[in-house]
Design a protein around this motif. Structure first.
Motif, PDB file in Angstrom:
ATOM      1  N   VAL A 123      38.645 -48.176   9.723  1.00 29.04           N
ATOM      2  CA  VAL A 123      37.744 -48.833   8.984  1.00 29.04           C
ATOM      3  C   VAL A 123      36.542 -49.081   9.942  1.00 29.04           C
ATOM      4  N   PHE A 124      35.281 -49.020   9.142  1.00 33.81           N
ATOM      5  CA  PHE A 124      34.050 -49.523   9.693  1.00 33.81           C
ATOM      6  C   PHE A 124      33.526 -50.818   9.110  1.00 33.81           C
ATOM      7  N   LYS A 125      33.373 -51.510  10.016  1.00 33.26           N
ATOM      8  CA  LYS A 125      32.956 -52.910   9.334  1.00 33.26           C
ATOM      9  C   LYS A 125      31.424 -52.776   8.970  1.00 33.26           C
ATOM     10  N   ASP A 126      31.333 -53.323   7.896  1.00 27.72           N
ATOM     11  CA  ASP A 126      29.574 -52.875   7.101  1.00 27.72           C
ATOM     12  C   ASP A 126      29.319 -54.431   6.542  1.00 27.72           C
ATOM     13  N   PRO A 127      28.184 -54.765   6.811  1.00 29.50           N
ATOM     14  CA  PRO A 127      27.565 -56.014   6.249  1.00 29.50           C
ATOM     15  C   PRO A 127      27.237 -55.885   4.801  1.00 29.50           C
ATOM     16  N   VAL A 128      27.137 -54.701   4.349  1.00 27.04           N
ATOM     17  CA  VAL A 128      26.817 -54.516   2.724  1.00 27.04           C
ATOM     18  C   VAL A 128      28.347 -54.412   2.100  1.00 27.04           C
ATOM     19  N   HIS A 129      28.989 -53.580   2.375  1.00 23.21           N
ATOM     20  CA  HIS A 129      30.495 -53.283   1.521  1.00 23.21           C
ATOM     21  C   HIS A 129      31.609 -53.874   2.450  1.00 23.21           C
ATOM     22  N   ARG A 130      31.375 -54.669   3.199  1.00 26.34           N
ATOM     23  CA  ARG A 130      32.306 -55.414   4.151  1.00 26.34           C
ATOM     24  C   ARG A 130      33.230 -54.244   4.859  1.00 26.34           C
ATOM     25  N   TYR A 131      33.698 -53.440   4.571  1.00 25.40           N
ATOM     26  CA  TYR A 131      34.423 -52.459   5.007  1.00 25.40           C
ATOM     27  C   TYR A 131      34.258 -51.021   4.483  1.00 25.40           C
ATOM     28  N   ILE A 132      34.381 -50.108   5.286  1.00 23.96           N
ATOM     29  CA  ILE A 132      34.328 -48.751   4.835  1.00 23.96           C
ATOM     30  C   ILE A 132      35.376 -47.884   5.448  1.00 23.96           C
ATOM     31  N   HIS A 133      36.195 -47.333   4.480  1.00 29.83           N
ATOM     32  CA  HIS A 133      37.507 -47.037   4.717  1.00 29.83           C
ATOM     33  C   HIS A 133      37.316 -45.288   4.744  1.00 29.83           C
ATOM     34  N   VAL A 134      38.159 -45.056   5.773  1.00 33.84           N
ATOM     35  CA  VAL A 134      38.279 -43.563   6.050  1.00 33.84           C
ATOM     36  C   VAL A 134      39.821 -43.159   6.345  1.00 33.84           C
ATOM     37  N   LYS A 135      40.334 -42.278   5.422  1.00 29.41           N
ATOM     38  CA  LYS A 135      41.895 -41.776   5.621  1.00 29.41           C
ATOM     39  C   LYS A 135      41.682 -40.342   5.677  1.00 29.41           C
ATOM     40  N   ASP A 136      40.464 -39.637   5.132  1.00 26.33           N
ATOM     41  CA  ASP A 136      40.730 -38.248   5.587  1.00 26.33           C
ATOM     42  C   ASP A 136      40.266 -37.615   6.914  1.00 26.33           C
ATOM     43  N   GLN A 137      41.310 -36.891   7.572  1.00 22.38           N
ATOM     44  CA  GLN A 137      40.784 -36.204   8.625  1.00 22.38           C
ATOM     45  C   GLN A 137      39.382 -35.669   8.684  1.00 22.38           C
ATOM     46  N   VAL A 138      39.216 -34.824   7.499  1.00 27.55           N
ATOM     47  CA  VAL A 138      37.789 -34.157   7.348  1.00 27.55           C
ATOM     48  C   VAL A 138      36.598 -34.990   7.583  1.00 27.55           C
ATOM     49  N   ILE A 139      36.775 -36.147   6.846  1.00 25.29           N
ATOM     50  CA  ILE A 139      35.485 -37.250   6.974  1.00 25.29           C
ATOM     51  C   ILE A 139      35.541 -37.682   8.342  1.00 25.29           C
ATOM     52  N   TRP A 140      36.725 -37.985   8.896  1.00 26.41           N
ATOM     53  CA  TRP A 140      36.732 -38.708  10.411  1.00 26.41           C
ATOM     54  C   TRP A 140      35.886 -37.660  11.261  1.00 26.41           C
ATOM     55  N   ASP A 141      36.276 -36.481  11.199  1.00 31.09           N
ATOM     56  CA  ASP A 141      36.080 -35.292  12.082  1.00 31.09           C
ATOM     57  C   ASP A 141      34.331 -35.013  11.810  1.00 31.09           C
ATOM     58  N   LEU A 142      33.915 -35.200  10.490  1.00 32.29           N
ATOM     59  CA  LEU A 142      32.286 -35.043  10.435  1.00 32.29           C
ATOM     60  C   LEU A 142      31.588 -36.038  10.764  1.00 32.29           C
ATOM     61  N   ILE A 143      32.302 -37.261  10.753  1.00 30.52           N
ATOM     62  CA  ILE A 143      31.440 -38.474  11.367  1.00 30.52           C
ATOM     63  C   ILE A 143      31.084 -38.329  12.792  1.00 30.52           C
ATOM     64  N   ALA A 144      32.113 -37.530  13.338  1.00 33.22           N
ATOM     65  CA  ALA A 144      32.289 -37.338  15.043  1.00 33.22           C
ATOM     66  C   ALA A 144      31.111 -36.379  15.391  1.00 33.22           C
ATOM     67  N   THR A 145      30.598 -35.672  14.436  1.00 30.43           N
ATOM     68  CA  THR A 145      29.803 -34.425  15.050  1.00 30.43           C
ATOM     69  C   THR A 145      28.426 -35.067  15.589  1.00 30.43           C
ATOM     70  N   PRO A 146      27.820 -34.128  16.588  1.00 27.36           N
ATOM     71  CA  PRO A 146      26.701 -34.700  17.057  1.00 27.36           C
ATOM     72  C   PRO A 146      25.410 -34.509  15.958  1.00 27.36           C
ATOM     73  N   GLU A 147      25.605 -33.845  14.847  1.00 26.68           N
ATOM     74  CA  GLU A 147      24.559 -33.767  13.736  1.00 26.68           C
ATOM     75  C   GLU A 147      24.776 -35.193  12.976  1.00 26.68           C
ATOM     76  N   PHE A 148      25.784 -35.864  12.792  1.00 25.70           N
ATOM     77  CA  PHE A 148      25.908 -36.830  12.065  1.00 25.70           C
ATOM     78  C   PHE A 148      25.644 -38.097  13.136  1.00 25.70           C
ATOM     79  N   GLN A 149      26.136 -38.004  14.213  1.00 27.98           N
ATOM     80  CA  GLN A 149      25.673 -38.984  15.248  1.00 27.98           C
ATOM     81  C   GLN A 149      24.217 -39.282  15.183  1.00 27.98           C
ATOM     82  N   ARG A 150      23.464 -38.082  15.408  1.00 30.43           N
ATOM     83  CA  ARG A 150      21.967 -38.207  15.405  1.00 30.43           C
ATOM     84  C   ARG A 150      21.557 -39.393  14.446  1.00 30.43           C
ATOM     85  N   LEU A 151      21.899 -39.326  13.244  1.00 26.08           N
ATOM     86  CA  LEU A 151      21.447 -40.563  12.478  1.00 26.08           C
ATOM     87  C   LEU A 151      21.323 -41.941  12.659  1.00 26.08           C
ATOM     88  N   ARG A 152      22.183 -42.218  13.796  1.00 28.01           N
ATOM     89  CA  ARG A 152      22.080 -43.410  14.359  1.00 28.01           C
ATOM     90  C   ARG A 152      20.670 -43.723  15.020  1.00 28.01           C
TER      91      ARG A 152
END
Ligand code: NI
Length: 435
Positions: free
Chosen positions: A14-43
């Motif tokens: 889970v990611f703590k989120d001020p708007v939706h309280r929690y963001i839930h991730v259960k899929d390996q694919v989603i977890w892996d996508l978030i960890a990519t440099p291209e997605f982290q760049r959005l920070r």
């Protein structure tokens, strides 16, 4: 061994989120996508560009928003389980498209796109389909999966129900950014009862519709969108910062083309100046790099570049008046000339900016800005377009509002020593009342 596309994490993240309280991730694919440099760049790309110069809280990133859109789609799909018209095989595709829909945004996208003729949607496709970590993960799901994700985001995917979750007049993207931008700017508009809207959303063959009992929650959402556009997104002070930012980019490009020797060479901008930006260079330029240049360009010998950078970094913005150049052509030409006489280059210091918004539209097939309207599901089972049932929505339907402003550095005018010239300029500018 479990197929990659079905693989679940051992423990839900889970990611703590001020708007939706929690963001839930259960899929390996989603977890892996978030960890990519291209997605982290959005920070490192702010969701609202220069808005932080107006609303100091608005420092949230496209990373926050992308996770939020993913979470909303996840909740919608959860409610759709076992409903007619919902195809559970599309679940992972919807989640990936939601997560990745803004992947191609660059730093201060609005100004960069205008000045360098770029298109973030093009880069979103490039990142999804090109030689990237994102692409490798999507292709590992199944061959051709990356193309499907790109098609959903480009709205060309054949299953229109899937497309409407990510982009329509009531989609997960808008529901997230309205609430998130309201939260971080601190304004009181932008709030609406999303929980209620999610509960009354129903899948149909080709779009998401709203049970008619949920109409008032949708009215509130439409009004909140209307308010956010005029109170936050088109705020005249934000646009002033945007104007200066665009002029910095124009000036740097002009100097480069005219052979000026930079103290700090714009190596990260070269392909932008040449309007031939390759994906690799695009991904390198984030807002940290842009700020670095602006900070150091304050010391450049070129007085226009250094002044504009100093203004941007220290928030010494341009003032503005209401001004419609289409109606006031003579005043515009007079001002242009007077600015030249005063030695204030009007190409950089006299700028008209226009914003326009259409808060909600009914169906106009074939028109340039064709939009799919929101449909209510009536108790009889028939579908009715929202503005036919709602007086509030009808009142703002199809009405485009445009606002023109003229931006200029008032501090420079105040310092003019030629009193005659100064009075002539002020007579034109301030007859309408200064802001
Ligand atoms: Ni978005």
């Amino acid at each position: 061994m479990m197929e990659y596309k079905l693989k679940q994490l051992d423990e839900e993240k889970v990611f703590k989120d001020p708007v939706h309280r929690y963001i839930h991730v259960k899929d390996q694919v989603i977890w892996d996508l978030i960890a990519t440099p291209e997605f982290q760049r959005l920070r490192r790309i702010k969701q609202l560009g220069t808005s932080y110069l107006t609303f100091h809280g608005a420092e949230h990133s496209r990373f926050n928003h992308s996770l939020g859109v993913y979470e909303i789609v996840r909740r919608i799909i959860f409610n759709f389980q076992n409903r007619k018209h919902w195809n559970p095989d599309e679940r992972l595709l919807c989640l990936c498209a939601a997560l990745l829909h803004d992947l191609g945004h660059g730093p201060f996208s609005h100004s960069f796109e205008k000045v360098f003729k770029l298109d973030h949607e093009y880069f979103t496709r490039e990142i999804i389909l090109g030689d990237t970590a994102i692409n490798r993960i999507l292709e590992h799901v199944e061959k051709g999966f990356s193309q499907k994700v790109a098609d959903v985001i480009a709205k060309t995917y054949p299953d229109k129900l899937v497309v409407s979750l990510i982009s329509s007049q009531i989609d997960a993207d808008r529901m997230d950014y309205l609430q998130r931008d309201a939260y971080f700017t601190g304004v009181s508009y932008g709030h609406f009862d999303m929980e209620r809207i999610l509960r009354v959303m129903r899948p149909t063959e080709d779009q998401v519709v709203i049970k008619s009992t949920g109409m008032h929650a949708v009215e509130d959402y439409i009004m909140s969108r209307y308010q956010m556009y005029w109170q936050v997104y088109f705020h005249p002070v934000t646009r002033s910062a945007e104007v200066i930012l665009s002029k910095i980019l124009h000036r740097a490009k002009y100097l480069y083309e005219s052979g000026y020797t930079f103290e700090l060479k714009p190596i990260h901008f070269l392909s932008f100046f040449k309007e031939d930006v390759q994906l690799e260079e695009y991904l390198k330029l984030d807002e940290g790099i842009v700020s670095y240049y602006f900070q150091l360009w304050q010391d450049e010998k070129d007085p226009i570049l250094s002044d504009l950078c100093e203004r941007f970094m220290n928030r010494r913005l341009f003032k503005y008046i209401e001004f419609n150049p289409n109606l006031e052509m003579n005043e515009w030409m007079d001002l242009y000339q007077l600015f030249q006489e005063a030695g204030i280059d009007p190409d950089y210091y006299l700028v008209v900016d226009s914003s326009s918004d259409l808060p909600y539209d009914f169906y106009r097939p074939g028109e340039e800005e064709e939009r799919l309207p929101i449909h209510l599901l009536m108790p009889s089972g028939e579908l009715k377009e929202l503005s036919r049932n709602s007086d509030i929505v009808e009142a703002i339907s199809g009405k485009k509002r445009t606002d023109h402003k003229l931006y200029f550095p008032k501090d420079r005018l105040d310092k003019l020593t030629d009193q005659h010239l100064k009075r002539k300029i002020e007579a034109i500018l301030y007859k309408r009342g200064e802001k």
